[in-house]
Enzyme design. Structure first.
Site, PDB file in Angstrom:
ATOM      1  N   ASP A 170       0.844  -1.192   0.000  1.00  0.00           N
ATOM      2  CA  ASP A 170       0.000   0.000   0.000  1.00  0.00           C
ATOM      3  C   ASP A 170       0.883   1.248   0.000  1.00  0.00           C
ATOM      4  O   ASP A 170       1.975   1.225  -0.574  1.00  0.00           O
ATOM      5  CB  ASP A 170      -0.913  -0.031   1.238  1.00  0.00           C
ATOM      6  CG  ASP A 170      -2.297   0.519   0.956  1.00  0.00           C
ATOM      7  OD1 ASP A 170      -2.401   1.738   0.760  1.00  0.00           O
ATOM      8  OD2 ASP A 170      -3.267  -0.260   0.929  1.00  0.00           O
ATOM      9  N   HIS A 202      -3.858   5.867   3.147  1.00  0.00           N
ATOM     10  CA  HIS A 202      -4.574   4.648   2.774  1.00  0.00           C
ATOM     11  C   HIS A 202      -4.023   3.412   3.483  1.00  0.00           C
ATOM     12  O   HIS A 202      -4.772   2.605   4.038  1.00  0.00           O
ATOM     13  CB  HIS A 202      -4.485   4.478   1.255  1.00  0.00           C
ATOM     14  CG  HIS A 202      -5.406   3.468   0.663  1.00  0.00           C
ATOM     15  ND1 HIS A 202      -5.095   2.129   0.602  1.00  0.00           N
ATOM     16  CD2 HIS A 202      -6.615   3.601   0.065  1.00  0.00           C
ATOM     17  CE1 HIS A 202      -6.069   1.479  -0.012  1.00  0.00           C
ATOM     18  NE2 HIS A 202      -7.003   2.345  -0.349  1.00  0.00           N
ATOM     19  N   SER A 359     -11.662  -1.331  -0.400  1.00  0.00           N
ATOM     20  CA  SER A 359     -10.416  -1.176   0.354  1.00  0.00           C
ATOM     21  C   SER A 359     -10.631  -1.474   1.826  1.00  0.00           C
ATOM     22  O   SER A 359      -9.703  -1.913   2.511  1.00  0.00           O
ATOM     23  CB  SER A 359      -9.877   0.254   0.224  1.00  0.00           C
ATOM     24  OG  SER A 359      -9.053   0.401  -0.885  1.00  0.00           O
TER      25      SER A 359
END
EC number: 3.4.21.-
Length: 424
Positions: A170, A202, A359
């Protein structure tokens, strides 16, 4: 021309209490291709000596073409072979080549495929206040739970992922966040000239759902930061480097039965990366991947279409697909919470945010994998997948379309484990 390249999945904001409209998925045009840069996949079965000879040949052909008029045709500076990747039986390399060399590579009897490298884009993320329903859903057998309630019990064995490592490919992880206690590890940073921090938020958010002490499914698991994205974009050159590192680290550390990879990323089908995920599976490594947020069949997405990854779609608290339109289809293995999910955030070591998207759904299942690995002897990725799917609750998603209709469940209410005094 392929569609949008692999990118981090959209974590959607909420405006005035409603989900913001999702923008149209970007399409890959000529500007998405990295000029003069390629991912080359070699045929399986080549001996080490053959691979060495092939790369010597590449260097000589590349140099000869540089010295010729044809080398300047594309106007792109080329550097030859850049990085080498070896994942189980899969051998690949990235390189900067002129057009003539790329064509020579395609004709080589050693080469399976030559794909242009592509830019990988990060979706924007913004904020919506609070929600805590996702964890309660994990142990409620898929029963609808109150959206904003903080009273929904999450029942779990207190081993809670202890002794398991979750690798998060990520944007990096803020390992100093209080949610990770001393369980956050800086693993690999593929982005040159950038610090190994989460500058986009994120990765920290995803890791918090897997293993945060408050927001995590597996509250005692270790999380390993594997940074392949920066604050705007990446390429498969960096993603494959990072995946290669993860597989080697798991293998060298003898963690195959105690490790899971989370991929909260999605894009148009890109066979070299699907091959990487599949070869890691053959090597004994479990990957959990997001289905994507396009409201389409996930079979056309990478890595969702990788045949032996656990592909996760997103559901809301009342068992419908979110208005952000989770992908669906026969390739989707399982549904998990993916709307209004609270987790860690950047901006401080105790920062949090509430977001939505597949996600968020994928790390719920990656956390469940870590949880089960700490409790049971699951000797292979196939055994892990079978256990996760055997625990699911069927026929609850109201608009699953052509997907297998089964929602995530940790099995606690059946007392599948010997745990009464250890249950929280």
């Amino acid at each position: 021309m392929q569609l949008l390249n692999l990118g981090l999945l959209l974590l959607l904001p909420f405006v005035a209490g409603e989900i913001a409209p999702q923008p149209e998925p970007l399409r890959a045009g000529p500007s998405d291709i990295v000029p003069g840069q390629y991912i080359v996949t070699l045929k399986e079965g080549l001996a080490s000596a053959q691979i060495r000879e092939h790369k010597k040949w590449v260097s000589s052909v590349h140099q000869a073409n540089l010295d010729s008029f044809a080398a300047g045709a594309s106007g792109v500076e080329t550097v030859g072979i850049m990085k080498n990747f070896h994942i189980h039986n899969l051998n690949m390399y990235s390189g900067g080549f002129d057009d003539k060399t790329a064509e020579d590579l395609r004709r080589s009897p050693d080469v399976k495929s030559v794909h242009p490298d592509q830019h990988v884009y990060l979706a924007k993320t913004v904020t919506q206040p609070q929600a805590r329903w996702g964890l309660g859903y994990m142990s409620s057998k898929g029963m609808p739970v109150p959206l904003h309630s903080t009273l929904v019990d999450y029942l779990y064995d207190d081993k809670a992922g202890e002794g398991v490592w979750a690798y998060v490919l990520d944007t990096g992880i803020n390992v100093d966040h209080i949610e990770f206690e001393d369980r956050g590890i800086l693993g690999h940073n593929a982005i040159p000239n950038k610090p190994h921090t989460d500058e986009f938020e994120h990765g920290t958010y995803v890791a918090g759902i897997i293993a945060g002490k408050t927001y995590g499914v597996a509250k005692k698991a270790n999380v390993v930061s594997a940074k392949a994205f920066d604050t705007g974009s990446s390429t498969y050159n960096y993603i494959l480097e990072t995946y290669d590192w993860i597989v080697k680290n798991i293998t060298d550390s003898n963690r195959k039965n105690k490790a899971v990879i989370n991929l909260s990323i999605s894009g148009a089908k890109y066979q070299p990366f699907d091959d990487a995920v599949e070869n890691a599976f053959k090597a004994g490594i479990t990957a959990v991947v997001a289905a994507g947020n396009d409201g389409k069949d996930a079979k056309n997405n990478t890595p969702a279409s990788s045949p032996n990854a656990i592909t996760v779609g997103a559901v809301r608290w009342e068992n419908t697909r979110p208005s952000l339109a989770s992908n669906y289809g026969k390739i989707v293995d399982i549904w998990a919470p993916g709307e209004l999910i609270k987790s860690c955030w950047k901006g401080g070591n105790n920062a949090t945010s509430t977001q939505s998207g597949t996600s968020a759904a994928s790390p719920h299942v990656a956390g469940l994998v870590a949880y089960l690995m700490s409790l049971e002897n699951l000797p292979s990725p196939s055994a892990v997948t079978a256990r996760v799917l055997n625990l699911t609750i069927p026929n609850l998603v109201k608009d699953a379309k052509d997907s297998p209709n089964r929602v995530v469940y940790n099995g606690i209410q059946e007392r599948k484990f010997t745990l009464p005094k250890n249950t929280k």
